[in-house]
Write an enzyme that holds these catalytic residues in place. Structure first.
Site, PDB file in Angstrom:
ATOM      1  N   ASP A  99      35.209  34.359  32.174  1.00 17.70           N
ATOM      2  CA  ASP A  99      35.087  35.215  33.354  1.00 17.70           C
ATOM      3  C   ASP A  99      34.305  36.484  33.040  1.00 17.70           C
ATOM      4  OD1 ASP A  99      35.380  36.328  35.837  1.00 17.70           O
ATOM      5  OD2 ASP A  99      37.525  36.739  35.652  1.00 17.70           O
ATOM      6  N   ASP A 279      28.277  36.629  38.504  1.00 17.31           N
ATOM      7  CA  ASP A 279      29.675  36.346  38.197  1.00 17.31           C
ATOM      8  C   ASP A 279      29.903  34.872  37.905  1.00 17.31           C
ATOM      9  OD1 ASP A 279      32.460  36.713  37.967  1.00 17.31           O
ATOM     10  OD2 ASP A 279      32.760  36.291  40.084  1.00 17.31           O
TER      11      ASP A 279
END
Length: 407
Positions: A99, A279
């Site tokens: 992440d 992201d």
């Protein structure tokens, strides 16, 4: 990062280690790659996950606030890429979501944390909320092995006593900016926690705080695919040269891997230059609501109620134009095929095998709020990306998959 995550596509990426601090190509060590579809429980709502995550990213950033380059294996779950990480001595292997939108590393959502001789309980409570999930527990330090030659000692990890939204995985490997760890230690709200990438650098394992990301489009249950490279980039994974753009100073995008860009559909501007983020934890490409509406109008797409995605006909697909991401002085063209969900995976997201779904969707708020787009996995699968903390920048390059027609 929500209960449906266990149903998503999984993909194991390759491992390579090299002697150069910049390239991981000279003496690579590779691990075999496997991708599997985990369909326990039904279909996946991609949009529900991504919009919940986007809302959390926008609303609460500050509160979650001679070496080598090496790469580690990872698994693509459509909503999440997952790395197999060893913790402890002897190590237990955990499947952790990779992440870039968060920075804490933690375990315990699935496999329970196994204490060994290298485990040290700091006594500090730790908690993070992700919008589509959360965890709370206790901070430990331990030995963390990301792959051959990538072993960190005394790395801070969270050990979850409670977690929600992480079915099918064990936790998160956070490779976002350091500031995102501020406030995650409950009793020390101004303290930051060095990330795994920072500790690889401080312990002399890599020479730059850099992560290179190679994701590739996938449309089958088994495929060899991708890698994460710590400490540099892997020139075998991209074509041409990497072009860099500085991190944005516009908040809240500036808390993350935020950049400035504009977007055109063909020659029509649908989003003027503004700030947003890159992201790995978001599957789709999310645009501010006004840009999304302009894109929908330009493509003629209709909203599919079953999936929440935009749907187009074959005729409309054949008429699609490039979606251009203008970053710095470079334009990254997402081809018509890059704008659609892999048709062979339609049924796994609750769709029809005969439909064509678009991967561009609604961020849920209009532009001008400081985070007006998210370039998620479906963008990153077409372009190599570099997250460079040392030089405060993000880089992109084309790959052999930029113009792929596999979807």
């Amino acid at each position: 990062m929500f209960p449906f995550a266990s149903l998503l596509t999984t993909l194991l990426l390759a491992l390579s280690i090299a002697a150069s601090p910049v390239e991981a190509r000279d003496s690579p060590v590779t691990l075999s790659v496997a991708r599997r579809l985990n369909l326990d429980g039904g279909t996946v709502n991609l949009l529900e996950h991504d919009q919940a995550r986007a809302a959390a990213l926008k609303d609460n950033p500050a509160s979650n606030l001679g070496r080598r380059a090496g790469s580690i294996p990872a698994i693509n779950e459509a909503v999440s890429y997952i790395a197999q990480v060893g913790i402890g001595s002897p190590a237990t292997t955990y499947n952790l979501i990779v992440d870039t939108g968060s920075s804490n590393t933690w375990v315990g959502a699935g496999i329970a944390y196994v204490k060994t001789s290298t485990s040290v309980n700091t006594g500090q409570p730790v908690a993070v909320s992700y919008g589509s999930g959360s965890f709370s527990g206790t901070e430990y330090t331990d030995t963390v092995a990301l792959g051959s030659g990538l072993t960190i000692t005394k790395q801070s990890i969270g050990v979850a006593s409670r977690s929600t939204g992480f079915s099918g995985v064990d936790g998160i490997l956070g490779i976002g900016p350091l500031a995102l760890t501020e406030g995650t230690l409950t009793n020390e709200p101004t303290t930051t926690i060095p990330t795994v990438t920072m500790n690889l650098d401080s312990q002399g394992i890599i020479s730059e705080v850099v992560v290179g990301v190679s994701f590739e489009p996938t449309n089958s249950q088994k495929v060899t695919n991708g890698e994460l490279t710590f400490g540099g980039t892997d020139s075998t994974k991209y074509t041409g040269t990497i072009a860099y753009t500085p991190l944005t100073t516009t908040s809240p995008a500036s808390y993350y891997w935020g950049i400035n860009e504009s977007i055109t559909y063909g020659t029509k501007t649908i989003l003027s230059q503004t700030a947003g983020i890159v992201d790995t934890g978001t599957t789709l490409i999310l645009l501010a609501s006004n840009a999304y509406s302009a894109y929908q109008s330009a493509t003629g797409a209709t909203l599919d109620r079953s999936t929440g995605l935009l749907r187009i006909t074959l005729t409309q697909y054949n008429a699609l134009q490039n979606l251009n991401f203008n970053i710095g002085s470079n334009t990254y063209a997402l081809t018509p095929n890059g704008q659609i969900w892999p048709r062979s995976l339609n049924t796994y997201i609750g769709g029809s095998s005969s439909y064509i779904y678009l991967v561009v969707n609604n961020l849920g708020s209009p532009s001008g709020q400081g985070l007006d787009f998210i370039n998620g996995q479906t963008f990153l699968e077409r372009f190599y990306s570099v997250f460079d903390t040392t030089n405060s920048r993000v880089g992109f390059a084309t790959t052999s998959y930029t113009g792929a027609t596999t979807n």
